[in-house]
Design an enzyme around this catalytic site. Sequence first.
Site, mmCIF file in Angstrom:
data_model
loop_
_atom_site.group_PDB
_atom_site.id
_atom_site.type_symbol
_atom_site.label_atom_id
_atom_site.label_comp_id
_atom_site.label_asym_id
_atom_site.label_seq_id
_atom_site.Cartn_x
_atom_site.Cartn_y
_atom_site.Cartn_z
ATOM 1 N N GLU A 465 0.841 -1.175 0.000
ATOM 2 C CA GLU A 465 0.000 0.000 0.000
ATOM 3 C C GLU A 465 0.891 1.246 0.000
ATOM 4 O O GLU A 465 1.155 1.805 -1.026
ATOM 5 C CB GLU A 465 -0.973 -0.029 1.183
ATOM 6 C CG GLU A 465 -2.174 0.865 0.946
ATOM 7 C CD GLU A 465 -3.450 0.388 1.626
ATOM 8 O OE1 GLU A 465 -3.519 -0.744 2.085
ATOM 9 O OE2 GLU A 465 -4.391 1.200 1.685
ATOM 10 N N GLU A 746 -2.508 0.402 13.374
ATOM 11 C CA GLU A 746 -3.673 0.776 12.572
ATOM 12 C C GLU A 746 -4.983 0.487 13.310
ATOM 13 O O GLU A 746 -5.946 1.231 13.207
ATOM 14 C CB GLU A 746 -3.635 -0.026 11.258
ATOM 15 C CG GLU A 746 -4.790 0.211 10.314
ATOM 16 C CD GLU A 746 -4.591 -0.498 8.991
ATOM 17 O OE1 GLU A 746 -3.850 -1.510 8.974
ATOM 18 O OE2 GLU A 746 -5.169 -0.058 7.986
HETATM 19 C C1 BGC Z 1 -5.408 2.612 4.590
HETATM 20 C C2 BGC Z 1 -5.929 3.639 5.531
HETATM 21 C C3 BGC Z 1 -6.827 4.516 4.713
HETATM 22 C C4 BGC Z 1 -7.999 3.642 4.399
HETATM 23 C C5 BGC Z 1 -9.158 4.331 3.807
HETATM 24 C C6 BGC Z 1 -6.562 1.763 4.152
HETATM 25 O O1 BGC Z 1 -6.214 0.756 3.313
HETATM 26 O O2 BGC Z 1 -4.356 1.883 5.118
HETATM 27 O O3 BGC Z 1 -5.080 4.186 6.397
HETATM 28 O O4 BGC Z 1 -7.131 5.755 5.185
HETATM 29 O O5 BGC Z 1 -7.595 2.533 3.635
HETATM 30 O O6 BGC Z 1 -10.096 3.446 3.474
#
Ligand code: BGC
Length: 888
Positions: A465, A746
Amino acid sequence: MLSVKKITLDYELSLSGVDNFPVVGWEIESHQKNVKQVSYQLQVSIDKYFDATLFDSGVISSDTSANVNVSDVLLRPSTRYFVRVKINDNHGEESPWSAVAEFITGMMENPWGGDFISAETSADKDNSKVTLVRKSFSLTKGSAVASAYLHVSALGLYQFYLNGHKVGNDVLTPGWTSYPNHLLYQTYDLSEQLQCDDNVIGAELGAGWFKGDMGFTRDRNYYGQQTALICQLVIHYQDGTQQIIVTDDSWRAEDSPILFSEIYDGEICDASLEHEGWNNTGFDGTHWRPVSLISFDKKVLTAQGVCKVKKIAALEPASIIITPQGDTVIDFGQNLSGWVEFKVNGKLGDKVILCHFETLDAQGNVYLDNLRSAKQRVEYILKGGAAEVYHPQFTYQGFRYVKVESYPGKIVPENFKALVLHSDMAPTGHFNCSNEDLNQLHRNILWGLKGNFVDVPTDCPQRDERLGWTGDAQIFCRTASYLMHTRNFFAKWLRDLKHDQTPEGGVPHVVPDILTGHCANDINLAEGGTHSAAAWADAAVINPWTMYLMYGDTRILEQQYESMKAWIEFMVVHSENHIWRYKLQFGDWVALDAKEGSYFGATPVDLVSTAYFAHSTRLFSLAAKALGRTEDYLKYHALQQQIVQHFQDEFFTPSGRLAARTQTAHILALYFNLVPEPFRERTVNTLVELLHEHDGHLVTGFVGTPYFCHALSQNGREKEAWALLLKDDFPSWLYQVKAGATTIWEHWDGIKPDGSMWSADMNSFNHYAYGAVGEWLYRSVAGIEADENAPGFKHVIISPVIGGDLSWVEAAYQSGYGEIGVTWKVRDSEMGKIVTLNIRVPHNTQATVNLSAVREVIEAQDMEMVQQGDNWTAQVGSGEYQLEYLCV
Ligand code: BGC
């Protein structure tokens, strides 16, 4: 003695490569209190002794010592300039000239003489190999070199060499931007490095973000199919002549021994394929293949003078462990972003294979699942002979642990180092207190910043990501700006946000945007909503505003004004009766009140969206006011009032109950000032009730969490705010700390109390969003608060929230004017708790000290305290102050 302590250009001590005259700022030093600048004089020269002064402002009556614009100097490209300043103050003192600050101009309007050159062909589009380009040249005979400046950029990533040495100490250049609109080039001074006769310049080129494999869909070639280099080396001779070397078809190309390098997957290098001495004189490159010329718009090349990614630190291994499954793992003791550098002795063909990861599982074994498809693997094949030292270059890893899959010889700590990479920003925050867990939380927040400010503000640095998620960057922006000087970092990113906005003003979810039009993800495709989510897209307004607030910088508001306005207008168009909704929304992302297995918190999406609509519109109206755009100010101020009215009509019952009974709904309503005044108390009480229903724990997600403590402490519930901050069982900030976290997770339940983990689908252990509580540490615990009417801390509001059973706090923030320091100590006495407060206010600024819950002021040196019930206030000028008071 009055003196100018530090002079900055675009907030930095020196700049290499600018297209415009930087703003100038300086810090003042004096032994006096209440120092105010009354005038300054600024000079610009092209020699550091100022024998040939180009510009002299004369004595200017002004108290401005930050963001000073110099508009009357006609700059030339590829030239070094010097700036100095002297000042007079209100005590009748005059400073000597400051030390000299310097900057080098970039290409400016000068045309790029060369082309982008590539060692690849379109057949290489799926290739992740690194290539080399080189050229030898001789200096014009007859005159000595006066200066030599290199301007260089690439499609992909480059490392540039002159005569066998790497040029500059930046890495991952030219960084990641919205390339078709904004490609950065770097400028380096080679004046001292050129050899009088023959020279060789060359570069390694890697796929990087430009053509590499990016995004959770693992697409590639987002911006192009071939890596390429562009450079212009401008050599000025002392006789006034110049020589210019550019990238053209006279360069030669070859493949590098780096067979593979990708941001997510790591690097493979076969050192036996090395072309020894390829980037130096004495190497015959005539047999190398010709380069091809790539067409790419050179008008988008923009100078980058600062804030490049660098190796910031090196960590030694904390321990080397053998896991229950028998793997050898190096633990660096800190989750970070960067590279492992290793030293190895072996024979030709021996291999070093390292696999980088974040955490061990409950059994203490290697845990790779949360990396998803990112391999984070580095493979090095030895050439044999003497000791070999290697680290990868065109990739980076997010890790604390490294599994050593192969290594010839004994694995000893001395042979391994973790090189910490991030964008180069000056640290500005300091926080230390009597509660060690809180100190660890602060460190974790700081490491969250370091790990994710790698050229763009990423959500996380480890899985497939690592994207510039706008929401994360918005949520964390204020905290980050206390911790480090983020102005130039965010100014760069915001330029890309503007470029990547939809024609209608919609804001992509990630910047630079590689999702729109590429996203094969179910939710996005089904809803067609790859842009414009509340709290995410609001980065368009909140981040520039935060830069203005923290640095007093109106340029960034000017730069972003149309982008900010376009975003507000987008919401206007897509709202009905001022209640705004639009396709896919993330709402209170990953809140614990989400339905089982869902990422979407329980707070209604239209409430979140409309609350942000009101908040951003307020900030935009204030930005318009700050820029003197009165018509817009009045228009958007009125709009904001209407949104608030409709928010109240829609979400509050006539008797004052907030329709959504969630923590986040109450937090947003309070913090964004959306509560009808008569209902404030009820709203606060309900928020406290909602907290008690979870035994004092939060269940908030990305949207509610950052403001939870503020919503409480700003409404007389300081005790509850402290209790929330200091909770250390699940779910809480300190639960992570107690679980051994070294960055911010997270998910609150990234690792659950029973040791099991949140689904590996999305479980990063280095995600800064929840670290946004850091701003409460600075703004409230230390009480160092910006004033939107005197931004950049020209005026600071100091109002510490004493509590949490802490016996002391020591905090400081390095503002543009100098360090603002707050230290408080609490001791018990027969009469009750006594607080001793020490404050440092920088010269040329003022402070308002606001104290609450004061029974009696015992001592207040040089401060005139004014009482209003339990609240005491003082206005002070620069200097150090101490006061002591008895608490209520
Ligand atoms: C990210 C997040 C992001 C989110 C929004 C994720 O995959 O890691 O931090 O803001 O998606 O949907």
